[in-house]
Design an enzyme around this catalytic site. Structure first.
Site, PDB file in Angstrom:
ATOM      1  N   HIS A 317      98.565  93.187  39.248  1.00  0.00           N
ATOM      2  CA  HIS A 317      98.107  93.858  40.817  1.00  0.00           C
ATOM      3  C   HIS A 317      97.847  93.153  42.400  1.00  0.00           C
ATOM      4  CE1 HIS A 317      93.995  93.567  41.227  1.00  0.00           C
ATOM      5  NE2 HIS A 317      93.899  94.414  40.031  1.00  0.00           N
ATOM      6  N   CYS A 335      92.019  91.779  34.633  1.00  0.00           N
ATOM      7  CA  CYS A 335      93.299  92.281  35.001  1.00  0.00           C
ATOM      8  C   CYS A 335      93.757  91.101  35.526  1.00  0.00           C
ATOM      9  CB  CYS A 335      93.213  93.210  36.715  1.00  0.00           C
ATOM     10  SG  CYS A 335      93.537  95.052  35.995  1.00  0.00           S
TER      11      CYS A 335
END
Length: 426
Positions: A317, A335
């Site tokens: 992201h 992440c």
């Protein structure tokens, strides 16, 4: 002269009599053996006549020798015919939809052989009452979607399917492809996810047709499947792979085996490391909220251009707050952080079903934490099938150890978590 004529006549009579004597020694003309009359095929069907309390997923089982099934007619107690088709292996006839509860059905099955002889059998049975418990199922393939070449066909369940029920469930999971690319279904150890894949990635342009015919299927512990689910989709025209290397802090994007972009990344810090392994993009969100309330390091944050890789909450992201660290240092909560511009480009470039390979981090991807069908070798994958693996899909026997090859490599071992979706770590 008269005596000479009589002698000649006698000699001629003897000469014509010899064949008659010889013919008589053979016992007369040879008679050809007659062929046996054609016989009809042998046929046996299930369920047994007058069976009761059958699940609504019941099929008409067929066993035939010296012939083939030529017709199956199934009608309900109002005379309405039920559509269906034979299984490709000829083991039974499968209705195109689950039968109704508390109804009586009659099946008439006809088999025919090459001689034109037929045999017909009939059976009547009654289905069970509506079950008190249903297992909720989910199919990841949706109609009219286009996926990446690593897209596994995955069915998940809201509770564990016991081992003794998995074969029956697996028999109701049907996949056809154009062009044909046979594969195998394999279960995760926790019994809450089963995935289908071929030995290698799908050919670009492949069309997938999937039916999870689970309505009324016994799921163990008194529970039955909730509904039939279908999906018809397509694999994209290109092979796209993302490779992320913790050593270099770089993502390499390959399209049809050609490197098209290098992207700096920041992965999970040592206390919340990113998983290493082969995973598949499962979801894409232009904007979403990460809420980790209740975790040791709670936060709520809105993120842009997020692509889910695991059930446990690992995403690729946009992370404008870590741009200064991307390419050099890991600061995320697990992440893969990229810049806004790179995240936007990735969202435009990738598809659900594209393969993402991450290597060099502190922990390995747990099998079942996402669509992890490609995270193990084919030899390991097929071990998860609850049904016999077709001969043409069985792994080749390992080569004997020796100076030339040293034997097969050891398989990775991983635990299998419950695939409970969560919002991820930034």
């Amino acid at each position: 002269m008269i005596l000479r004529r009589r002698a000649v006549l006698l000699l001629m009579m003897l000469m014509t009599a010899v064949p008659l004597v010889l013919a008589g020694c053979t016992g007369g003309p040879i008679k050809r053996a007659s062929r046996p009359a054609p016989v009809p095929p042998k046929l046996a069907i299930t369920p047994a006549p007058e069976s009761r309390n059958l699940p609504t997923s019941v099929e008409i089982g067929t066993t035939v020798s010296d012939g083939k099934i030529s017709e199956v007619v199934l009608t309900d107690d109002k005379g309405v015919r039920v559509d269906g088709a034979m299984r490709s292996d000829g083991s039974g006839w499968m209705p195109s939809r689950a039968l109704a509860n508390r109804r009586t059905y009659t099946a008439q099955v006809t088999a025919k052989n090459d001689s034109g002889k037929t045999v017909t059998q009939r059976t009547t049975f009654t289905t069970m009452d509506k079950p008190a418990r249903r297992t909720v199922t989910n199919l990841n393939v949706q109609d009219k979607r286009t996926y990446g070449v690593a897209m596994p066909v995955t069915v998940s369940f809201d509770s564990e399917i016991p081992k003794d029920a998995r074969a029956g469930v697996q028999r109701r999971l049907l996949v056809s492809t154009d062009p044909p690319q046979p594969g195998v279904w394999a279960w995760e150890a926790n019994g809450r996810q089963v995935s289908y894949r071929p030995p290698d990635f799908w050919q670009p342009g492949t069309r997938l047709n999937v039916r999870a015919a689970l309505d009324g299927v016994p799921m163990g512990k008194g529970s039955f499947g909730d509904t039939d689910r279908t999906g018809s989709a397509r694999i994209g025209d290109h092979r796209l792979f993302l490779e992320i290397d913790n050593r270099t802090k770089q993502m390499s994007v390959f399209k049809d085996d050609k490197l098209i972009r290098k992207i700096p990344v920041s992965l999970g810090k040592s206390s919340t490391p990113t998983s290493s392994g082969k995973m598949v993009i499962m979801e894409k969100h232009e904007s979403t909220i990460f809420d980790t309330t209740g975790s040791p390091d709670p936060y709520v944050v809105q993120v842009e251009d997020a692509q889910r890789l695991t059930w446990g909450g690992e995403f690729i992201h946009a992370a404008p707050w870590s741009v200064g660290d991307q390419g050099s240092r890991n600061v995320s909560h697990g992440c893969t952080n990229v810049s806004n511009a790179n995240a936007d480009w990735l969202m435009e470039t990738t598809r659900i079903g594209d393969l993402v390979t991450i290597k060099g981090t502190e922990v390995k991807l747990d099998q079942g934490n996402g669509w992890t069908a490609w995270n193990v070798s084919w030899d390991e994958f097929v071990k998860g099938s609850a049904l016999p693996v077709p001969a043409d899909l069985k792994p080749a026997p390992p080569a004997p150890a020796g100076p030339a090859n040293g034997g097969p490599p050891a398989a990775d071992k991983a635990s299998t978590p419950t695939p409970t979706p969560s919002n991820g770590g930034r």
